[in-house]
Design an enzyme around this catalytic site. Sequence first.
Site, PDB file in Angstrom:
ATOM      1  N   ASP A   1      -6.997   4.360   0.171  1.00 40.75           N
ATOM      2  CA  ASP A   1      -6.380   3.904  -1.086  1.00 40.75           C
ATOM      3  C   ASP A   1      -6.224   2.389  -1.099  1.00 40.75           C
ATOM      4  O   ASP A   1      -6.449   1.731  -2.111  1.00 40.75           O
ATOM      5  CB  ASP A   1      -4.991   4.544  -1.271  1.00 40.75           C
ATOM      6  CG  ASP A   1      -5.079   5.836  -2.081  1.00 40.75           C
ATOM      7  OD1 ASP A   1      -6.206   6.354  -2.234  1.00 40.75           O
ATOM      8  OD2 ASP A   1      -4.034   6.324  -2.549  1.00 40.75           O
TER       9      ASP A   1
ATOM     10  N   LYS B   1      -3.989   4.582  16.655  1.00 40.40           N
ATOM     11  CA  LYS B   1      -2.712   4.025  17.118  1.00 40.40           C
ATOM     12  C   LYS B   1      -2.614   4.346  18.609  1.00 40.40           C
ATOM     13  O   LYS B   1      -1.673   5.010  19.073  1.00 40.40           O
ATOM     14  CB  LYS B   1      -1.567   4.648  16.287  1.00 40.40           C
ATOM     15  CG  LYS B   1      -0.206   4.013  16.487  1.00 40.40           C
ATOM     16  CD  LYS B   1      -0.073   2.633  15.885  1.00 40.40           C
ATOM     17  CE  LYS B   1       1.297   2.038  16.226  1.00 40.40           C
ATOM     18  NZ  LYS B   1       1.390   0.600  15.917  1.00 40.40           N
TER      19      LYS B   1
ATOM     20  N   ASP C   1      -6.082   8.485   4.715  1.00 39.78           N
ATOM     21  CA  ASP C   1      -5.459   8.711   3.405  1.00 39.78           C
ATOM     22  C   ASP C   1      -4.899   7.384   2.878  1.00 39.78           C
ATOM     23  O   ASP C   1      -5.134   6.971   1.740  1.00 39.78           O
ATOM     24  CB  ASP C   1      -4.321   9.736   3.603  1.00 39.78           C
ATOM     25  CG  ASP C   1      -3.751  10.245   2.291  1.00 39.78           C
ATOM     26  OD1 ASP C   1      -4.293   9.900   1.234  1.00 39.78           O
ATOM     27  OD2 ASP C   1      -2.748  10.980   2.339  1.00 39.78           O
TER      28      ASP C   1
ATOM     29  N   TYR D   1      -1.615  16.568   8.876  1.00 39.44           N
ATOM     30  CA  TYR D   1      -1.468  17.344   7.638  1.00 39.44           C
ATOM     31  C   TYR D   1      -1.693  18.840   7.872  1.00 39.44           C
ATOM     32  O   TYR D   1      -1.339  19.661   7.028  1.00 39.44           O
ATOM     33  CB  TYR D   1      -2.431  16.841   6.552  1.00 39.44           C
ATOM     34  CG  TYR D   1      -2.153  15.439   6.064  1.00 39.44           C
ATOM     35  CD1 TYR D   1      -0.965  14.780   6.373  1.00 39.44           C
ATOM     36  CD2 TYR D   1      -3.084  14.760   5.295  1.00 39.44           C
ATOM     37  CE1 TYR D   1      -0.718  13.491   5.943  1.00 39.44           C
ATOM     38  CE2 TYR D   1      -2.843  13.471   4.846  1.00 39.44           C
ATOM     39  CZ  TYR D   1      -1.658  12.835   5.181  1.00 39.44           C
ATOM     40  OH  TYR D   1      -1.424  11.555   4.747  1.00 39.44           O
TER      41      TYR D   1
ATOM     42  N   ASP E   1      -1.930  -0.535  12.106  1.00 37.47           N
ATOM     43  CA  ASP E   1      -1.079  -1.534  11.442  1.00 37.47           C
ATOM     44  C   ASP E   1      -1.858  -2.835  11.241  1.00 37.47           C
ATOM     45  O   ASP E   1      -1.768  -3.479  10.187  1.00 37.47           O
ATOM     46  CB  ASP E   1       0.229  -1.781  12.228  1.00 37.47           C
ATOM     47  CG  ASP E   1       0.031  -1.759  13.732  1.00 37.47           C
ATOM     48  OD1 ASP E   1      -1.061  -1.360  14.200  1.00 37.47           O
ATOM     49  OD2 ASP E   1       0.958  -2.138  14.467  1.00 37.47           O
TER      50      ASP E   1
END
Length: 365
Positions: free
Chosen positions: A256, A196, A252, A142, A228
């Site tokens: 959620d 990852k 992020d 980001y 994943d």
Amino acid sequence: MEYKIAVIDGDGIGPEVCAAALQVFDAVGKKYRHDFRFEHVLMGGAAIDKTGVPLPKTTVDICKKSNSVLLGAVGGPKWDGLPGHLRPEAGLLGIRKALNLYANIRPAVLLNALKKTCPLRADIRDNGINIIVVRELTGGIYFGKRKTVDKSGGADGDKTYAYDTEKYSVDEIKRIAVKAYEIASKRQKKIISVDKANVLDSSRLWRKTVHELNAEYPDIEVVDMLVDNAAMQLVKNPSQFDVVLTSNMFGDILSDEAAMITGSIGILASASLGGGNLGLYEPIHGSAPDIAGQDKANPVATILSAAMMLGMSFGLDRESAAVEAAVNSVLEKNIRTADIKEAGSTVVGCKEMGTLIAEEILKAH
Ligand code: NAD
């Protein structure tokens, strides 16, 4: 002891939910003999209306001088047409940057009283869900180098491309990992570090750095999990997670997901922390303009954010636990705000919910 708390009421339901949380601070102060002092400061739409900017300098100055900051929520349709840097949300990014808050802490706890709001199967949810996601907040993709290179309109078709860069330094990884280790040492002493690393160099550095730091926290178990798989495991077997440590983008998404398996948006708290004790504590919900000013908002997320402040910024763990217990006990009596009502609930407004939780704190042994 005196604690100075800057209060950013913000917009919409922000002032209502903050008022309920302040009632709770007052009850804690009375019961445990602490002196909580509040200074209300402007941010978001309220600040735009009064000063022309979403984050006045005086707000930043007062927050920096405080022991901690409580935030309701900012934004609303009234300010939607403004350019990006003048919108209420610019205040949020600005205050996080000004206070150098690089760690976002999001608990996802399935309260006993709210088991029915969990969308997972009963046999899964009954094992319990009590997760804290520790997300790096100021680095990664980001904030990395990005560009769109416009190559449209050429004779051989549209060759436009764009890129974003994920970049992490050892120091950035270390400081967020330290937060996770510290939190884990007060909990189940287990961190699941999500990355990852089978594909990304930045993840391989993440993994190496997190494990090297393990030498300084030998009693903490660190388990690596690919992102994943983590997304899948969160719905398949959430009780295996305690502290989840991860990067900005993965955090992020996973925070959620973790939040939603515990149910309603009106009960979810969060903290953003930097190097010192000062933190910014806020509910994860927005300013809910559709119910603003009607005494319908659920103040529990803000009250649980206040509980986080007591523990994480002030080291008042007993007081923090007392607030959580009071919330649970009111909800267990099936007293609810409208957003989480169930069959047979006594529905109360925002103000009354705050009062009842505050009374419960005063009553507890
Ligand atoms: P929202 O979270 O404000 O509302 C989504 C839905 O959830 C609405 O139906 C609302 O009534 C309900 N809801 C939210 N909080 C509730 C509570 N405490 N009690 C009961 N019901 C609650 O999200 P939105 O509608 O997408 O955004 C509204 C405004 O809030 C926008 O301007 C957005 O930019 C802003 N926003 C601010 C923050 C923040 O300040 N951190 C975060 C998200 C959105």
